[in-house]
Design an enzyme around this catalytic site. Structure first.
Site, PDB file in Angstrom:
ATOM      1  N   GLU A   1       0.778  12.216   7.163  1.00 11.37           N
ATOM      2  CA  GLU A   1       1.802  11.560   6.359  1.00 11.37           C
ATOM      3  C   GLU A   1       1.328  11.621   4.964  1.00 11.37           C
ATOM      4  O   GLU A   1       0.568  11.778   4.502  1.00 11.37           O
ATOM      5  CB  GLU A   1       1.682   9.954   6.727  1.00 11.37           C
ATOM      6  CG  GLU A   1       2.564   9.540   8.256  1.00 11.37           C
ATOM      7  CD  GLU A   1       2.155   8.194   8.618  1.00 11.37           C
ATOM      8  OE1 GLU A   1       2.881   7.801   9.416  1.00 11.37           O
ATOM      9  OE2 GLU A   1       1.201   7.641   8.279  1.00 11.37           O
TER      10      GLU A   1
ATOM     11  N   CYS B   1       1.833  10.821  -2.838  1.00  8.05           N
ATOM     12  CA  CYS B   1       0.628  10.379  -2.202  1.00  8.05           C
ATOM     13  C   CYS B   1       0.353  11.311  -0.998  1.00  8.05           C
ATOM     14  O   CYS B   1       0.971  11.232  -0.244  1.00  8.05           O
ATOM     15  CB  CYS B   1       0.815   8.937  -1.751  1.00  8.05           C
ATOM     16  SG  CYS B   1      -0.809   8.171  -0.909  1.00  8.05           S
TER      17      CYS B   1
ATOM     18  N   CYS C   1      -9.203   8.889   9.447  1.00  7.41           N
ATOM     19  CA  CYS C   1     -10.533   8.834   8.522  1.00  7.41           C
ATOM     20  C   CYS C   1     -11.584   8.367   9.315  1.00  7.41           C
ATOM     21  O   CYS C   1     -11.767   7.614  10.449  1.00  7.41           O
ATOM     22  CB  CYS C   1     -10.020   7.554   7.547  1.00  7.41           C
ATOM     23  SG  CYS C   1     -11.525   7.291   6.189  1.00  7.41           S
TER      24      CYS C   1
ATOM     25  N   CYS D   1     -13.085   1.117   7.156  1.00  7.31           N
ATOM     26  CA  CYS D   1     -12.620  -0.161   6.230  1.00  7.31           C
ATOM     27  C   CYS D   1     -12.008  -1.024   6.907  1.00  7.31           C
ATOM     28  O   CYS D   1     -11.076  -0.580   7.595  1.00  7.31           O
ATOM     29  CB  CYS D   1     -11.850   0.299   4.973  1.00  7.31           C
ATOM     30  SG  CYS D   1     -13.112   1.315   4.031  1.00  7.31           S
TER      31      CYS D   1
ATOM     32  N   CYS E   1      -7.928  -1.318   6.536  1.00  9.32           N
ATOM     33  CA  CYS E   1      -7.083  -0.495   6.342  1.00  9.32           C
ATOM     34  C   CYS E   1      -6.712   0.045   7.943  1.00  9.32           C
ATOM     35  O   CYS E   1      -7.498   0.316   8.867  1.00  9.32           O
ATOM     36  CB  CYS E   1      -7.768   0.859   5.764  1.00  9.32           C
ATOM     37  SG  CYS E   1      -7.080   2.552   5.766  1.00  9.32           S
TER      38      CYS E   1
ATOM     39  N   GLY F   1      -7.391   9.547   5.057  1.00 10.69           N
ATOM     40  CA  GLY F   1      -8.471  10.034   4.936  1.00 10.69           C
ATOM     41  C   GLY F   1      -9.333   9.950   3.581  1.00 10.69           C
ATOM     42  O   GLY F   1      -8.853   9.295   2.482  1.00 10.69           O
ATOM     43  N   GLU F   2     -10.633  10.434   3.558  1.00 10.63           N
ATOM     44  CA  GLU F   2     -11.611  10.225   2.427  1.00 10.63           C
ATOM     45  C   GLU F   2     -11.505  11.339   1.699  1.00 10.63           C
ATOM     46  O   GLU F   2     -12.304  12.204   2.447  1.00 10.63           O
ATOM     47  CB  GLU F   2     -12.913   9.608   3.096  1.00 10.63           C
ATOM     48  CG  GLU F   2     -13.953   9.570   1.922  1.00 10.63           C
ATOM     49  CD  GLU F   2     -13.654   8.949   0.596  1.00 10.63           C
ATOM     50  OE1 GLU F   2     -13.472   7.738   0.395  1.00 10.63           O
ATOM     51  OE2 GLU F   2     -13.651   9.710  -0.365  1.00 10.63           O
TER      52      GLU F   2
ATOM     53  N   SER G   1      -8.742   9.353  -5.246  1.00  8.90           N
ATOM     54  CA  SER G   1      -9.419   8.221  -4.823  1.00  8.90           C
ATOM     55  C   SER G   1     -10.632   7.808  -3.700  1.00  8.90           C
ATOM     56  O   SER G   1     -10.339   8.635  -2.409  1.00  8.90           O
ATOM     57  CB  SER G   1      -8.120   7.142  -4.056  1.00  8.90           C
ATOM     58  OG  SER G   1      -8.672   5.896  -3.928  1.00  8.90           O
TER      59      SER G   1
ATOM     60  N   SER H   1     -12.368   2.687  -4.792  1.00 14.56           N
ATOM     61  CA  SER H   1     -11.523   1.649  -3.930  1.00 14.56           C
ATOM     62  C   SER H   1     -12.997   0.387  -4.015  1.00 14.56           C
ATOM     63  O   SER H   1     -13.717   0.659  -3.113  1.00 14.56           O
ATOM     64  CB  SER H   1     -11.247   2.115  -2.759  1.00 14.56           C
ATOM     65  OG  SER H   1     -10.127   2.870  -2.818  1.00 14.56           O
ATOM     66  N   LEU H   2     -12.855  -0.651  -4.941  1.00 15.29           N
ATOM     67  CA  LEU H   2     -13.808  -1.238  -5.068  1.00 15.29           C
ATOM     68  C   LEU H   2     -13.772  -2.672  -4.059  1.00 15.29           C
ATOM     69  O   LEU H   2     -14.694  -2.885  -3.175  1.00 15.29           O
ATOM     70  CB  LEU H   2     -14.142  -1.759  -6.507  1.00 15.29           C
ATOM     71  CG  LEU H   2     -15.334  -2.606  -6.614  1.00 15.29           C
ATOM     72  CD1 LEU H   2     -16.474  -1.829  -6.299  1.00 15.29           C
ATOM     73  CD2 LEU H   2     -15.443  -3.066  -8.231  1.00 15.29           C
ATOM     74  N   HIS H   3     -12.787  -3.441  -4.144  1.00 15.99           N
ATOM     75  CA  HIS H   3     -12.371  -4.495  -3.388  1.00 15.99           C
ATOM     76  C   HIS H   3     -13.336  -5.498  -3.257  1.00 15.99           C
ATOM     77  O   HIS H   3     -12.718  -6.585  -2.698  1.00 15.99           O
ATOM     78  CB  HIS H   3     -12.015  -4.117  -1.866  1.00 15.99           C
ATOM     79  CG  HIS H   3     -11.221  -2.630  -1.862  1.00 15.99           C
ATOM     80  ND1 HIS H   3      -9.756  -2.597  -2.682  1.00 15.99           N
ATOM     81  CD2 HIS H   3     -11.253  -1.610  -1.127  1.00 15.99           C
ATOM     82  CE1 HIS H   3      -9.473  -1.492  -2.202  1.00 15.99           C
ATOM     83  NE2 HIS H   3      -9.989  -0.722  -1.610  1.00 15.99           N
TER      84      HIS H   3
ATOM     85  N   ASN I   1      -1.345  -4.945   2.388  1.00 15.95           N
ATOM     86  CA  ASN I   1      -0.061  -4.449   3.071  1.00 15.95           C
ATOM     87  C   ASN I   1      -0.556  -4.820   4.507  1.00 15.95           C
ATOM     88  O   ASN I   1      -1.532  -3.879   4.931  1.00 15.95           O
ATOM     89  CB  ASN I   1       0.155  -3.122   2.883  1.00 15.95           C
ATOM     90  CG  ASN I   1       0.777  -2.944   1.358  1.00 15.95           C
ATOM     91  OD1 ASN I   1       1.898  -3.654   1.106  1.00 15.95           O
ATOM     92  ND2 ASN I   1       0.314  -1.849   0.638  1.00 15.95           N
TER      93      ASN I   1
ATOM     94  N   CYS J   1       0.306   1.562   0.570  1.00 17.04           N
ATOM     95  CA  CYS J   1      -1.145   1.911   0.546  1.00 17.04           C
ATOM     96  C   CYS J   1      -1.688   1.367   1.947  1.00 17.04           C
ATOM     97  O   CYS J   1      -1.625  -0.002   2.319  1.00 17.04           O
ATOM     98  CB  CYS J   1      -1.915   1.197  -0.281  1.00 17.04           C
ATOM     99  SG  CYS J   1      -1.706   1.765  -1.874  1.00 17.04           S
TER     100      CYS J   1
END
Ligand code: SAH
Ligand code: SF4
Length: 397
Positions: free
Chosen positions: A115, A128, A135, A139, A142, A201-202, A233, A255-257, A332, A375
């Site tokens: 996507e 994006c 991935c 996480c 996600c 993906g990473e 990212s 991506s800390l979170h 989201n 996201c």
């Protein structure tokens, strides 16, 4: 010096390869395979490059600076095809999501799907892009992390996402973009002006292909994106952060979170391997870091999980000495998730604490929620397609 042994002519294999998405080196090899003299390769590569990436042509006949016999030979062996867009959705806010079916990698492969999302804003339009199918990281908040099928995208498949977007939006010279009032406006503003590696993906698990793709995206004779308008990212693949900075010089987002290892271990399990302290050290040493080139820290707002005022204050302490801005992302939701998005008041309060400490702390407006394009909502249909194929008794699926 390259060896001048010509590979097998491409048309001998099943299906003609497309030149779209290739690096300069790959286009050079494609020309060598047609037995062009070595002394012409550079010049011819430059010509094709300009037609493919600057003009966005999809027909060799439009390449007027290329001699007719060569155009014919090119068309015999190659195409300028784009990957198939198997679904296009347009949100009421102008966000577009494309499901792109990748060319099969081998006879068994039915073609995975990725996507790619376009977000128009005033003065800029951001694409994006995905860097992997699925991935391998998991996480917990996600959607992409729940997808089983995973493979790295080639640099060609990454570049093709921008070509598809420019095609669809009419963002190549001579095309007319739709006049719907939703595209960015302004003198010299391209419809797609920015790229973020925030799709599936990473990217730092696929750093070679990502870096090669960035070289194509930023080539001034072609797609011409500015490096400062490309953001990679990462969830925190610490050892790959310095090489990315050295090789590509793009902007970095982390991506800390979470601000404590115990919570980050749960939200971003990769933290067990590369804890917050190591991640912050890598950020402090990111090549080219300055106040004009700050690192973006992404922080997803999860109700009752990571959104307290104490955590906002801890975040400020953690970022001390790093030129940074903090992007607060309202969570989201996706089907089956156990998390909820923080209340608006809580998000504003968190943002105020960070802002008052001197950091920009924009709250990212959710875009394209009605088409699951926001996201972390991305998850291609590949799994469903495979399940359907199995049901139909197709073992190769
Ligand atoms: N793998 C990379 C890039 C893709 S994810 C990374 O993790 O950084 C892009 C961003 O979306 C990341 O900051 C990610 O944490 C965030 N994200 C993932 N799921 C989300 C969700 N459900 N709601 C909001 N943001 C999410
Ligand atoms: Fe992968 Fe990023 Fe999703 Fe984590 S947030 S599972 S690293 S795509």
């Amino acid at each position: 010096m390259r060896q001048s042994i010509s590979p097998e002519p491409p048309a001998a294999k099943a299906g003609k390869p497309s030149l779209v998405g290739m690096t300069r080196g790959e286009i050079g090899d494609a020309l060598r395979a047609l037995d062009l003299p070595e002394r012409d390769i550079r010049m011819r590569t430059g010509q094709l490059w300009h037609w493919i990436y600057f003009h966005g042509v999809s027909d060799f006949e439009r390449m007027s600076s290329v001699a007719r016999p060569l155009r014919a030979r090119l068309a015999d062996h190659y195409t300028l095809a784009r990957p198939e867009v198997s679904n296009e959705q347009i949100s009421s806010d102008g966000t577009r999501k494309w499901l792109i079916r990748l060319d099969p990698v081998d006879a068994k492969d039915k073609g995975a799907e990725i996507e790619c999302v376009y977000i128009p804003e005033s003065g800029r339009g951001t694409l994006c892009v995905s860097s992997q199918v699925g991935c391998t990281l998991t996480c917990t908040f996600c959607h992409t992390g729940t997808q089983k099928l995973v493979r790295n995208l080639t640099s060609r498949e990454i570049v093709q996402q921008l070509v598809v977007a420019r095609d669809r939006i009419g963002d190549f010279p001579g095309m007319t973009p739709p006049d719907n009032g939703l595209l960015p406006s302004g003198e010299g503003v391209r419809a797609v002006s920015n790229v973020v590696f925030m799709g599936m993906g990473e990217p730092l698990y696929n750093v070679d292909n990502v870096a090669a793709a960035i070289d194509v995206l930023t080539d001034g004779e072609g797609l011409s994106l500015s490096k400062r308008r490309i953001t990679v990212s990462t969830s925190g693949v610490v050892p790959e952060i310095p090489p990315l900075g050295d090789r590509s010089g793009t902007m970095l987002a982390i991506s800390l979170h979470a601000v404590r290892d115990d919570l980050r271990n749960v939200l971003v399990p990769l933290n067990k391997k590369y804890p917050i302290r190591d991640l912050m050290d890598a950020c402090r040493n990111y090549p080219g870091l300055s106040n004009a080139r700050r690192i973006t820290f992404e922080y997803v707002m999860l109700k009752g999980v990571n959104d307290s005022p104490a955590e906002a204050r801890e975040l400020v302490r953690l970022l001390k000495g790093i030129p940074a801005k903090i992007n607060l992302i309202p969570f989201n939701p996706w089907p089956g998730t156990k998390y909820e998005c923080s209340d608006w008041e809580t998000i504003e309060n968190f943002s105020d604490i960070v802002f008052n400490a001197g950091y920009a702390s924009p709250v990212r407006t959710p875009r394209g929620r009605d088409i699951l394009a926001a996201c972390g909502q991305l998850k291609s249909e590949t799994e469903k397609v495979r399940a359907r194929a199995r049901l139909m008794g197709d073992e190769a699926g």
